[in-house]
Write an enzyme that holds these catalytic residues in place. Structure first.
Site, short mmCIF file in Angstrom:
data_model
loop_
_atom_site.label_atom_id
_atom_site.label_comp_id
_atom_site.label_asym_id
_atom_site.label_seq_id
_atom_site.Cartn_x
_atom_site.Cartn_y
_atom_site.Cartn_z
N GLY A 1 2.71 4.95 12.88
CA GLY A 1 3.57 3.79 13.14
C GLY A 1 3.17 3.06 14.42
O GLY A 1 3.07 1.84 14.45
N GLU B 1 9.09 16.64 14.57
CA GLU B 1 9.54 16.54 13.18
C GLU B 1 8.71 17.48 12.32
O GLU B 1 7.48 17.41 12.33
CB GLU B 1 9.36 15.09 12.70
N LYS C 1 0.86 -1.19 0.00
CA LYS C 1 0.00 0.00 0.00
C LYS C 1 0.90 1.24 0.00
O LYS C 1 1.47 1.63 1.02
CB LYS C 1 -0.90 0.00 1.24
N GLY D 1 6.81 5.89 7.99
CA GLY D 1 5.92 7.05 8.00
C GLY D 1 6.02 7.77 9.33
O GLY D 1 7.07 7.76 9.97
N SER D 2 4.92 8.36 9.75
CA SER D 2 4.94 9.16 10.98
C SER D 2 4.95 8.27 12.22
O SER D 2 4.50 7.12 12.17
CB SER D 2 3.71 10.07 11.01
N GLU E 1 9.70 2.21 10.73
CA GLU E 1 10.70 3.27 10.58
C GLU E 1 9.94 4.58 10.60
O GLU E 1 9.10 4.82 9.73
CB GLU E 1 11.50 3.11 9.29
N CYS F 1 13.45 11.57 6.44
CA CYS F 1 13.46 11.28 7.88
C CYS F 1 14.86 11.51 8.45
O CYS F 1 15.02 11.68 9.64
CB CYS F 1 12.96 9.88 8.16
N1 LIG Z 1 9.90 8.52 8.49
C1 LIG Z 1 9.60 8.97 7.31
O1 LIG Z 1 10.32 8.70 6.38
C2 LIG Z 1 8.38 9.77 7.09
C3 LIG Z 1 7.86 10.57 8.09
N2 LIG Z 1 6.74 11.28 7.84
C4 LIG Z 1 6.25 12.16 8.93
O2 LIG Z 1 4.86 12.00 9.03
C5 LIG Z 1 4.18 13.24 8.88
C6 LIG Z 1 2.85 12.99 8.21
O3 LIG Z 1 3.04 12.42 6.93
P1 LIG Z 1 1.97 11.38 6.40
O4 LIG Z 1 2.10 11.14 4.97
O5 LIG Z 1 0.61 11.84 6.82
O6 LIG Z 1 2.46 10.06 7.16
P2 LIG Z 1 1.63 8.82 7.59
O7 LIG Z 1 2.31 8.16 8.71
O8 LIG Z 1 0.21 9.21 7.74
O9 LIG Z 1 1.69 7.88 6.29
C7 LIG Z 1 2.57 6.83 6.05
C8 LIG Z 1 1.84 5.67 5.37
O10 LIG Z 1 0.88 5.12 6.29
C9 LIG Z 1 -0.41 5.11 5.70
N3 LIG Z 1 -1.41 5.21 6.74
C10 LIG Z 1 -2.10 6.30 7.17
N4 LIG Z 1 -2.97 5.97 8.15
C11 LIG Z 1 -2.82 4.65 8.36
C12 LIG Z 1 -3.43 3.72 9.26
N5 LIG Z 1 -4.37 4.09 10.14
N6 LIG Z 1 -3.02 2.43 9.22
C13 LIG Z 1 -2.06 2.05 8.36
N7 LIG Z 1 -1.48 2.86 7.48
C14 LIG Z 1 -1.84 4.16 7.47
C15 LIG Z 1 -0.37 6.28 4.73
O11 LIG Z 1 -1.38 6.23 3.77
P3 LIG Z 1 -1.94 7.55 3.03
O12 LIG Z 1 -0.85 8.56 3.09
O13 LIG Z 1 -2.21 7.09 1.66
O14 LIG Z 1 -3.15 7.97 3.76
C16 LIG Z 1 1.02 6.09 4.15
O15 LIG Z 1 1.01 5.05 3.21
C17 LIG Z 1 5.15 14.09 8.09
O16 LIG Z 1 4.92 15.43 8.30
C18 LIG Z 1 6.46 13.62 8.62
O17 LIG Z 1 6.74 14.30 9.83
C19 LIG Z 1 6.11 11.21 6.64
C20 LIG Z 1 6.58 10.46 5.62
C21 LIG Z 1 7.79 9.70 5.76
O1 LIG Z 2 18.42 9.76 3.74
C1 LIG Z 2 17.97 8.96 2.94
O2 LIG Z 2 18.45 8.81 1.84
C2 LIG Z 2 16.78 8.09 3.28
C3 LIG Z 2 15.84 8.79 4.15
C4 LIG Z 2 14.64 8.00 4.46
O3 LIG Z 2 14.69 6.82 4.54
C5 LIG Z 2 13.38 8.65 4.67
O4 LIG Z 2 13.30 9.85 4.66
O5 LIG Z 2 12.38 7.93 4.85
#
Ligand SMILES: NC(=O)C1=CN([C@@H]2O[C@H](COP(=O)(O)OP(=O)(O)OC[C@H]3O[C@@H](n4cnc5c(N)ncnc54)[C@H](OP(=O)(O)O)[C@@H]3O)[C@@H](O)[C@H]2O)C=CC1
Ligand SMILES: O=C(O)CCC(=O)C(=O)O
Length: 485
Positions: A235, A387, A177, A230-231, A252, A286
């Site tokens: 997570g 973040e 997904k 993701g967030s 992560e 991240c």
């Molecule tokens: N560690 C990292 O690399 C990342 C960190 N972030 C952080 O997260 C913040 C928000 O970004 P955001 O895109 O909203 O991140 P999310 O954590 O919401 O999204 C990450 C993934 O999880 C999915 N998701 C959302 N809700 C659920 C749920 N209840 N159960 C399972 N999966 C779910 C999302 O789907 P969908 O988006 O399609 O709804 C997406 O595929 C950013 O501002 C940043 O601070 C964001 C991206 C990457």
């Molecule tokens: O620094 C990178 O190249 C990877 C970073 C990363 O994994 C992320 O932002 O989710």
């Protein structure tokens, strides 16, 4: 401009529309009026169908030799390589990172596929002497079964591939997904798997809302492993769902990564690393640098050099060759970053540059924010703790090296950390005392290498590591075998 194509789910070797009959447009963040394609807004029924397919395919896939599975990954890599420019261009249009960055990321995806293709030929166990001299005892590794892959929008090619490639090479089938924000780019990656002839059901993709599709994956009883990036908020929820059903999980999540600039640092290099680590990809990594902790003797000179360098940054559409920094990836992210900037001002930070949308009529239709630097930031302020995921740097002045380490550790995250110093003993102290999964000395905080373990401490991860040879730990389980003749 956009060709308005509709992209489908990929289930059981076929491109299929969602049973919901609904689609949604994916918007170009450099121009909110441009839709780059339509993607399925799927339902739980589609997830169930994908899981049935992945479950049915799992026996056949795990029975193949590692090298046979590796052959498929080599073929996917070749397909992706042939389509590198096209896929990178779509990534830039769909989430805004510059075209050179998008090409670099796609090339990294190809290298990851080839790396894991080779892993299919490596050892998977050890012989352990039994106390019974007539027995043979050894370990082997078995796949988890069906793995759910939930990914964010900031690395729409590399992150899915660094999860899918090891899942497959170690014999799992997957239900993927992608973030809805970058589902068109994900669909193009899926086409490469299809073109490579991956057997039906081994790889499945369902697009749609996270709280519907992601949650259904997290809850599904026939998914035995979940890998998520993701967030930290989502997570934690995914981890709890996985734990409740007894599945293995790997999370992560975010970072609040510091760079420490010590009195003896090479300031030009430290400035370059701050700009590159903090502002490339519009700060949406991240591993991005967001706290700049500078020792007082060099603070003023460092600040002056940093602001001079930031003035040179050209913000614009990532497809234009002159652009160094693109827009925020979505309206949601743009509003989040603006809210953090407002919070920084409200809590007493002083803006040195930036602080809002780019004032340029030509960029009005996009989610562009000027590179922003704050000073007079203390560790307890919101923008020093949470973040932001945007082009915002917080300068924190400290008197001593010890105070710098203390502040660097004073957050709930522990993903990446960087220091600039020429003093070997400070390098060692930093290496030992910094609570981060990646410690980078005289190098920027971002910059993950595919052959090395990647992951964080504290709230940045579930304690697991991805990439390199560490991936085998998550995607397999150890079986201890005892044979007596
Ligand atoms: N560690 C990292 O690399 C990342 C960190 N972030 C952080 O997260 C913040 C928000 O970004 P955001 O895109 O909203 O991140 P999310 O954590 O919401 O999204 C990450 C993934 O999880 C999915 N998701 C959302 N809700 C659920 C749920 N209840 N159960 C399972 N999966 C779910 C999302 O789907 P969908 O988006 O399609 O709804 C997406 O595929 C950013 O501002 C940043 O601070 C964001 C991206 C990457
Ligand atoms: O620094 C990178 O190249 C990877 C970073 C990363 O994994 C992320 O932002 O989710």
């Amino acid at each position: 401009m956009g060709e308005m194509k509709t992209y489908l789910n990929y289930i059981n070797g076929m491109c299929v529309a969602s049973s919901s009959g609904e689609v949604e447009g994916s918007v170009n963040p450099a121009n909110r009026h441009e839709i780059v394609g339509y993607v399925q807004k799927s339902s739980i029924a589609d997830v169930n169908e994908a899981v049935v397919a992945a479950k049915a395919a799992k026996l056949g896939w795990r029975k193949l030799s590692g090298s046979a599975r590796g052959e498929y990954l080599y073929k996917v890599a070749d397909k992706l390589e042939r389509r590198l420019e096209e896929i990178a261009a779509m990534m830039t249009r769909e989430m805004g990172k510059t075209f050179p960055e998008a090409k670099g990321e796609t090339a990294r995806g190809i290298a990851i596929l080839r790396y894991y293709a080779g892993e299919g030929m490596r050892k998977t166990g050890d012989v352990i002497p039994s106390t019974d001299s007539e027995a043979l005892m050894f370990t082997t590794r078995v796949p988890l079964g069906v793995v759910g892959v939930i990914t964010p929008w900031n690395f729409p090619v590399a992150i899915p591939i660094w999860k899918i490639a090891p899942a497959l090479i170690f014999g799992n089938t997957i239900v993927f997904k992608p973030a809805q924000e970058t589902a068109v780019t994900a669909a193009l990656v899926m086409e490469c798997f299809e073109e490579a002839g991956i057997p039906a059901g081994v790889v499945n993709m369902v697009t749609g809302q996270g709280d519907v599709i992601g949650q259904a994956i997290a809850d599904h009883p026939d998914i035995h492993g979940i890998t998520f990036t993701g967030s930290d908020r989502i997570g934690k929820m995914v981890g709890q769902s996985a734990l409740a059903k007894g599945a293995k999980y790997q999370l992560e999540m975010g970072g609040k990564n510091p760079i420490i600039v010590v009195n003896d640092a090479d300031l030009d290099l430290a400035v370059e690393a701050t700009v590159s680590g903090g502002l490339r990809s519009t700060g949406q990594k991240c591993t991005a640098t967001s706290r700049v902790i500078v020792q007082s003797d060099v603070y003023d000179v460092f600040k002056m050099k940093l602001l001079q360098r930031i003035k040179e940054i050209r913000v614009g559409n990532g497809m234009e060759a002159s652009t160094w920094m693109g827009p925020c990836a979505s309206e949601k992210q743009y509003l989040t970053v603006l809210a953090y900037i407002a919070k920084g001002i409200e809590e007493g930070g002083t803006l040195l540059c930036g602080g809002g949308k780019v004032e340029d009529e030509a960029l009005d239709a996009g989610y562009f924010i000027s590179p922003t630097v704050f000073e007079h930031i203390t560790s307890s302020m919101t923008i020093a703790q949470e973040e932001i995921f945007g082009p915002v740097l917080a300068l924190i002045k400290v008197d001593s090296f010890e105070e710098a380490i203390h502040i660097a550790n004073d957050v709930k995250f522990g993903l990446s950390a960087s220091i600039f110093t020429k003093d070997f003993s400070k390098m060692l102290t930093f290496m030992h005392e910094m609570d981060a999964g990646l410690v980078r000395i005289n190098a920027e905080s971002a910059g993950v290498e595919l052959q090395a373990p990647f992951g964080g401490m504290k709230m940045s991860s579930s304690g697991s590591r991805e990439q390199g040879q560490a991936a085998i730990e998550f995607y397999t389980e150890i079986k201890t075998v005892f044979i007596k003749s």
